[in-house]
Design a protein around this motif. Structure first.
Motif, mmCIF file in Angstrom:
data_model
loop_
_atom_site.group_PDB
_atom_site.id
_atom_site.type_symbol
_atom_site.label_atom_id
_atom_site.label_comp_id
_atom_site.label_asym_id
_atom_site.label_seq_id
_atom_site.Cartn_x
_atom_site.Cartn_y
_atom_site.Cartn_z
ATOM 1 N N CYS A 147 0.523 -0.857 0.117
ATOM 2 C CA CYS A 147 -0.147 -0.104 -0.083
ATOM 3 C C CYS A 147 0.831 1.060 -0.239
ATOM 4 O O CYS A 147 1.419 1.666 1.015
ATOM 5 C CB CYS A 147 -0.834 0.218 1.269
ATOM 6 N N PRO A 148 1.019 1.489 -1.202
ATOM 7 C CA PRO A 148 0.971 1.169 -2.278
ATOM 8 C C PRO A 148 1.685 -0.335 -2.654
ATOM 9 O O PRO A 148 2.671 0.029 -2.197
ATOM 10 C CB PRO A 148 1.479 2.155 -3.508
ATOM 11 N N LYS A 159 6.866 -0.095 -7.255
ATOM 12 C CA LYS A 159 6.494 -0.358 -8.969
ATOM 13 C C LYS A 159 7.799 -1.292 -9.562
ATOM 14 O O LYS A 159 7.401 -1.854 -9.984
ATOM 15 C CB LYS A 159 6.408 1.207 -9.029
ATOM 16 N N PRO A 207 10.991 0.724 2.702
ATOM 17 C CA PRO A 207 11.035 2.163 3.292
ATOM 18 C C PRO A 207 10.784 2.727 4.048
ATOM 19 O O PRO A 207 10.417 3.403 4.557
ATOM 20 C CB PRO A 207 9.818 2.366 1.725
ATOM 21 N N CYS A 208 9.943 2.333 4.888
ATOM 22 C CA CYS A 208 8.954 2.937 5.801
ATOM 23 C C CYS A 208 10.387 2.315 7.442
ATOM 24 O O CYS A 208 10.723 3.727 7.038
ATOM 25 C CB CYS A 208 7.740 1.383 6.322
ATOM 26 N N LYS A 265 13.638 2.837 7.529
ATOM 27 C CA LYS A 265 14.341 3.961 6.321
ATOM 28 C C LYS A 265 13.837 5.053 6.462
ATOM 29 O O LYS A 265 15.484 6.209 7.097
ATOM 30 C CB LYS A 265 14.757 3.712 5.134
ATOM 31 N N ASN A 266 12.532 4.789 6.787
ATOM 32 C CA ASN A 266 12.226 6.466 6.791
ATOM 33 C C ASN A 266 11.781 6.844 8.211
ATOM 34 O O ASN A 266 10.358 8.026 8.092
ATOM 35 C CB ASN A 266 11.375 7.187 5.931
ATOM 36 N N ASN A 267 12.263 5.870 9.065
ATOM 37 C CA ASN A 267 11.885 6.114 10.329
ATOM 38 C C ASN A 267 10.587 5.957 10.811
ATOM 39 O O ASN A 267 9.676 6.069 11.495
ATOM 40 C CB ASN A 267 12.178 7.830 10.958
ATOM 41 N N PHE A 268 9.740 5.248 10.073
ATOM 42 C CA PHE A 268 8.640 5.257 9.958
ATOM 43 C C PHE A 268 8.360 3.711 10.011
ATOM 44 O O PHE A 268 9.161 3.139 8.860
ATOM 45 C CB PHE A 268 7.654 5.524 8.489
ATOM 46 N N ASP A 298 3.851 -0.784 8.819
ATOM 47 C CA ASP A 298 2.136 -1.534 9.477
ATOM 48 C C ASP A 298 1.712 -2.823 8.772
ATOM 49 O O ASP A 298 0.756 -2.846 8.413
ATOM 50 C CB ASP A 298 1.717 -0.316 9.859
ATOM 51 N N CYS A 321 1.328 -3.449 5.820
ATOM 52 C CA CYS A 321 0.262 -3.125 3.808
ATOM 53 C C CYS A 321 0.820 -4.452 3.060
ATOM 54 O O CYS A 321 0.113 -4.653 2.485
ATOM 55 C CB CYS A 321 0.649 -1.597 3.484
ATOM 56 N N GLU A 351 -5.467 -2.164 21.579
ATOM 57 C CA GLU A 351 -3.952 -1.445 21.118
ATOM 58 C C GLU A 351 -3.265 -2.347 19.975
ATOM 59 O O GLU A 351 -2.649 -2.401 18.905
ATOM 60 C CB GLU A 351 -3.371 -1.269 22.005
ATOM 61 N N MET A 401 -6.133 -2.944 17.187
ATOM 62 C CA MET A 401 -6.013 -1.886 16.099
ATOM 63 C C MET A 401 -5.161 -1.845 15.217
ATOM 64 O O MET A 401 -4.979 -1.852 13.830
ATOM 65 C CB MET A 401 -5.968 -1.205 17.004
ATOM 66 N N ARG A 435 -4.853 -2.810 10.846
ATOM 67 C CA ARG A 435 -4.772 -2.086 9.495
ATOM 68 C C ARG A 435 -4.825 -2.594 8.265
ATOM 69 O O ARG A 435 -4.149 -3.965 8.643
ATOM 70 C CB ARG A 435 -3.709 -1.682 9.825
ATOM 71 N N PHE A 436 -5.704 -2.216 6.758
ATOM 72 C CA PHE A 436 -5.506 -2.408 5.910
ATOM 73 C C PHE A 436 -6.067 -4.033 5.410
ATOM 74 O O PHE A 436 -6.171 -5.380 4.702
ATOM 75 C CB PHE A 436 -4.006 -3.250 5.366
#
Lengths: 255, 420
Positions: A140-141, A144, A198-199, A201-204, A207, A209, A235, A238, A242-243
């Motif tokens: 999500c997404p 590519k 990528p998540c 890697k970007n401090n995210f 989740d 997806c 928690e 929840m 997600r997704f």
């Protein structure tokens, strides 16, 4: 595909954000080049020609929520040799499935619409739960690059595969600065890799997806979220919702 | 005579159109939305504050940055948190990137074929190969702006409460600056192509609503401008109402006196075109459009002019950022996670509102008003007077349908945003 003729391709969208189709568009020049290798059956974002009777390859994003979409999805299956389901909506149910995890669905829809009669509000099912799907491209997404690899392998009559490993194995934080160990509810350990992580890697946090990889230990994941992130059962649920992947998590759970 | 268009292609999401033509007069014009209800406002309720932008961005894959920012801005308003530099500049760059990629998609791939009567973009690509490559390149740069700072072009990752969680690499910013400088000319050329097109002759007076900021061409933040009046976003919310027509899944937003209004590129140009950057302004002058402009087809040209503005603005911001030795962002500590906040942002298609109520970090209520919800009623009002379009009586049914589709597409509706 038969080599003497260009395959007929359709890119079709059900209820969703259309971000996976945007990701395909984001291939830019490579997408234009791809279009020269195929005949267009139905790609609503770039043409309005009459639809054709048969597709060699149908790429489907989204979930079928309205009766019309359910009918359309069944017809897509009938008229296609190969169906590729792309994205979290088509494969897991997507964020919209979360509406079904909240008890009384009627109460929820009434909060939003004064007039609910005639608005379809079924339990959300993924494309995969509604029709037979030949190939899956999750996310999500979608990633590519992964899409581009898989679609080209299909065009070359190869059988594309996504390696069964966890997002942790692709994570740059592997063995150091692990988000879970830092107390963030990261689902990388149970989630299917292929995104390139990528998540984190970007401090995210991851989740989930892309849905679970095969043979996960869901209890171990829950326990880690309890101990490392100090979350309670509700928690944790929840986060896992997600997704819309609850069903898939149950299926993949083989400790 | 009943006029019916079953599926309107080349818009985001699915919609159809019906109207009656009685003695040459268009009546009962209606856009029917053909998307499933996802109940996002209900889903987000009872979840954690940071999930507002995370889940909200999944409303739309074409303008996820807009949803993410409107969500974060609402939270930041609720918690009285101010976004500081350089995070503010980084967010503004992402916003510009979003406008560039969305406008480039709509201008070239959704709208342009209408002017030539092409039914497929493949005809367009064959007829204008060079222009196609230019459009793709321009779009790529928009994506790169979002991706370099946001971590991903669809559903960005780095925006967080108070700013941006990860500073981009300085070399990548320098590369972005180069890309924008080297390709500004391409954007101007694409803009000129749209300046020289012949737009259908149509006029219907309406009210234009946009953000307004005395310091700059407002995209990221500002007050609300309605015609000549400037008010606070909170005051604007009192002036409007959301209605559900019959059992439609997309609500329509109107002024409380039932009048419709228009948001988006044309509204922004009508309200604050004097703040455009120099080359965009020059292009606008070249176009010789008279303002106020009440021809919605010019929303297309408005986007082309904004495309140039966004390149110039990105160059301005990046030039300042690369002067620094290092880009550093810091985490914002949130003390109190309770409050109400209204976040507003200029999405590519116009004003986007997130109105949130949060208690101890848990969402109590969220109301989302998307640009297309606001434009739908205005578009239908235009379609009701469609017989006023130049040479309507001489057009056959097919030609009328094509012109109607062209007007619908000129608004760049996003049906997935309208049903959320």
């Amino acid at each position: 595909m038969e080599t003497n003729q260009k395959p007929v391709i359709a890119i079709l969208s059900l209820t969703c954000c259309e971000g996976c189709q945007v990701a395909i568009f984001d291939l830019g020049e490579r997408f234009l080049e791809f279009l020269t290798k195929v005949n267009i059956g139905d790609i609503g974002l770039i043409e309005e020609m009459p639809d054709v009777d048969k597709y060699d390859i149908a790429i489907v994003e989204g979930t079928a929520i309205t009766k019309e979409q359910i009918r359309k999805l069944k017809s897509i299956r009938k008229k296609s040799k190969i169906v590729i389901a792309i994205g979290a909506c088509a494969l897991l149910g997507g964020p919209q499935e979360m509406k079904d995890y909240r008890g009384d669905k009627k109460t929820l829809i009434r909060q939003i619409y004064p007039n609910v009669r005639g608005i379809d509000n079924p339990n959300v099912k993924s494309v995969k739960e509604m029709i037979n799907v030949d190939y899956e491209i999750p996310g999500c997404p979608i990633n590519k690059e992964e899409f581009f690899r898989i679609i080209n392998e299909i065009l070359e009559n190869k059988i594309p595969k996504i390696e069964q490993k966890s997002v942790c194995e692709e994570c740059i934080r592997k063995n150091k600065m692990c988000l879970l160990l830092l107390g963030k509810p990261c689902l990388g350990a149970i989630t299917l890799a292929g995104c390139g992580a990528p998540c984190p890697k970007n401090n995210f946090l991851c989740d989930g997806c892309r849905g679970p990889r095969q043979k996960i230990n869901l209890n171990a994941m829950k326990k880690a979220l309890k101990i490392k992130v100090r979350l309670n059962d509700e928690e944790i649920e929840m986060i896992l919702q997600r997704f819309g992947k609850c069903n898939e998590l149950k299926k993949a759970n083989k400790p | 005579m009943k006029l019916r268009i079953d599926h309107i292609a080349k818009i985001e999401g699915h919609a159809s159109f019906t109207a009656d033509i009685v003695n040459g007069d268009v009546r009962a014009a209606k856009i029917k939305i053909e998307e499933g209800a996802r109940l996002f406002e209900g889903i987000i309720q009872d979840r954690k504050d940071v999930e507002i932008p995370e889940i909200g961005s999944r409303i739309c894959g074409v303008c996820p940055v807009a949803h993410s920012f409107a969500g974060f801005k609402a939270i930041e308003k609720a918690y009285s948190i101010e976004v500081k530099e350089p995070a503010l500049s980084l967010r503004k760059l992402m916003a510009l990137g979003q406008l560039i990629n969305s406008h480039a998609l709509h201008l070239f791939f959704f709208s342009l074929s209408d002017f030539f009567g092409f039914k497929s973009d493949l005809e367009l690509v064959n007829a204008y190969p060079e222009k196609t490559h230019d459009a793709v390149k321009i779009r790529d740069i928009g994506n790169k702006l979002v991706e370099t700072i946001g971590g991903r072009s669809v559903h960005p990752l780095t925006p967080c409460i108070g700013g941006i969680s990860k500073a981009p690499d300085m070399n990548e910013l320098k590369q972005l600056l180069n890309d924008c400088q080297n390709n500004l000319e391409l954007a101007v050329k694409l803009g000129e192509l749209f300046v020289n097109l012949k737009y259908p002759d149509f006029y219907r007076q309406t009210t234009f609503v946009s953000l307004y900021n005395s310091d700059e061409y407002a995209i990221y933040d500002g007050q609300i401008k309605i015609g000549e009046k400037i008010i606070k976003p909170e005051e604007f919310m009192v002036l409007i109402k959301e209605i559900q027509k019959g059992n439609d899944v997309a609500k329509r937003t109107l002024f409380s006196d039932d009048k419709s209004y228009m948001v988006g590129a044309l509204a922004r140009l009508n309200n604050h075109r004097e703040q455009l950057n120099p080359q965009a302004k020059e292009l606008l002058e070249e176009s010789k459009i008279k303002f106020p402009c009440h021809n919605p087809f010019y929303n297309i040209l408005g986007q082309a002019i904004e495309l140039v503005h966004c390149f110039e603005e990105a160059i301005k911001i990046l030039s300042e950022l690369v002067k620094k030795e290092k880009i550093e962002v810091s985490e914002t500590v949130v003390q109190n996670r309770t409050g109400n906040g209204l976040g507003v942002f200029e999405a590519p298609r116009g004003l986007l509102f997130y109105d949130v109520k949060i208690k101890d970090g848990t969402v109590q209520k969220v109301n989302i008003i998307s640009p297309t919800c606001q434009n739908l009623a205005n578009l239908e009002a235009d379609l009701e007077e469609f017989e006023k379009i130049g040479e309507f009586e001489n057009l056959n049914t097919e030609e009328r349908k094509n012109k109607i589709k062209m007007l619908i597409r000129a608004y760049d509706p996003c049906v997935t945003c309208a049903v959320h």
